[in-house]
Design a protein around this motif. Structure first.
Motif, short mmCIF file in Angstrom:
data_model
loop_
_atom_site.label_atom_id
_atom_site.label_comp_id
_atom_site.label_asym_id
_atom_site.label_seq_id
_atom_site.Cartn_x
_atom_site.Cartn_y
_atom_site.Cartn_z
N GLU A 18 -14.56 0.31 5.71
CA GLU A 18 -13.33 -0.47 5.73
C GLU A 18 -12.68 -0.51 7.10
OE1 GLU A 18 -10.95 1.23 2.66
OE2 GLU A 18 -12.06 0.27 1.04
N GLU A 22 -11.97 -3.90 9.17
CA GLU A 22 -10.59 -4.20 9.56
C GLU A 22 -10.48 -4.44 11.05
OE1 GLU A 22 -6.09 -2.48 8.75
OE2 GLU A 22 -7.80 -1.12 8.55
N SER A 140 0.23 -7.94 0.77
CA SER A 140 0.21 -6.53 1.18
C SER A 140 0.03 -5.58 0.01
CB SER A 140 1.51 -6.18 1.92
OG SER A 140 2.63 -6.42 1.10
N CYS A 143 -5.05 -2.24 -3.14
CA CYS A 143 -5.78 -1.26 -2.35
C CYS A 143 -6.21 -1.86 -1.00
CB CYS A 143 -7.01 -0.80 -3.12
SG CYS A 143 -8.24 -2.09 -3.37
N ARG A 144 -6.73 -1.02 -0.14
CA ARG A 144 -7.12 -1.46 1.20
C ARG A 144 -8.21 -2.52 1.14
NH1 ARG A 144 -9.24 2.49 6.11
NH2 ARG A 144 -8.87 1.03 7.83
#
Length: 230
Positions: A18, A22, A140, A143-144
């Motif tokens: 992740e 990102e 927003s 979860c990520r």
């Protein structure tokens, strides 16, 4: 300007995580903000395809329990698929119009040239309407992993919208159009044809980029559906 599918810095599958995805999204966002050109948009579409490879790796991991958090994203992913497919079709139409405009210029047919320029302008307006009903802002919540998906979607829409905006400035409407200037003298016609050939090439690159992104979006959607059905 050829459309080359080069590899970017994401680790080879299935090692992407992740944080790395990102970082690639942040890097791509910064790149398209600092250089607003068609070449940058083409490169951005390719990079997004590679980023979605990393996203697919992550969502496919057994340890990812995203479950119901993906429900809302599924609807948005379908919307993005539709948008990407529509833009690819519009790029095909744009390229055909530019090719026909070149033929009109070579024949010295000013009326036909102006008609093609008007068709191009109408097609641009049609394309822009699709973005008014498309959600671009990332949510927003969740979860990520969901945040990465929504951020990637936001950048995807922005890239496609910026591409249309840039193309809208390539061919002007009558009074100061490519067509009207082209008939002043033969040298001008040659010059305009060279410009149109470059525009045609750029649109072809965007068409290929949108197609590449579309295929990656289909793959990630299949992975998400598999998670939800498991």
């Amino acid at each position: 300007m050829a459309f080359h599918l080069r590899s970017i810095s994401l680790p080879s599958r299935p090692q992407a995580n992740e944080a790395e995805v990102e970082q690639e999204l942040l890097s791509l966002g910064a790149s398209i903000s600092s250089s607003n050109t068609i070449s940058t948009m083409c490169d951005g579409l390719r990079r997004l395809g590679d980023i979605y490879n990393g996203v697919e790796d992550i969502v496919s991991l057994p340890s990812n329990q995203v479950g119901k958090m993906l429900d809302g994203e599924m609807e948005c992913s379908l919307e993005l698929l539709d948008l990407c497919s529509t833009m690819q079709e519009i790029f095909v139409e744009m390229k055909a119009i530019v090719q026909e405009l070149q033929v009109a210029l070579r024949k010295g047919d000013e009326a036909a040239a102006q008609a093609k320029i008007q068709s191009y302008s109408r097609l641009v307006k049609k394309a822009k309407k699709h973005f008014k009903k498309t959600a671009k802002k990332a949510n927003s919540a969740g979860c990520r992993m969901v945040m990465l998906l929504t951020k990637a979607r936001e950048i995807s829409v922005s890239l496609l919208e910026s591409s249309v905006h840039l193309l809208s400035k390539e061919i002007n409407m009558p009074k100061q159009s490519l067509g009207s200037k082209a008939f002043q003298k033969k040298k001008a016609v040659v010059c305009e044809e060279e410009q149109l050939q470059a525009i045609e090439c750029s649109i072809g690159d965007l068409e290929n980029g949108a197609g590449h992104l579309f295929r990656k979006l289909v793959q990630i959607r299949v992975s998400l559906l598999n998670i939800l059905s498991s």
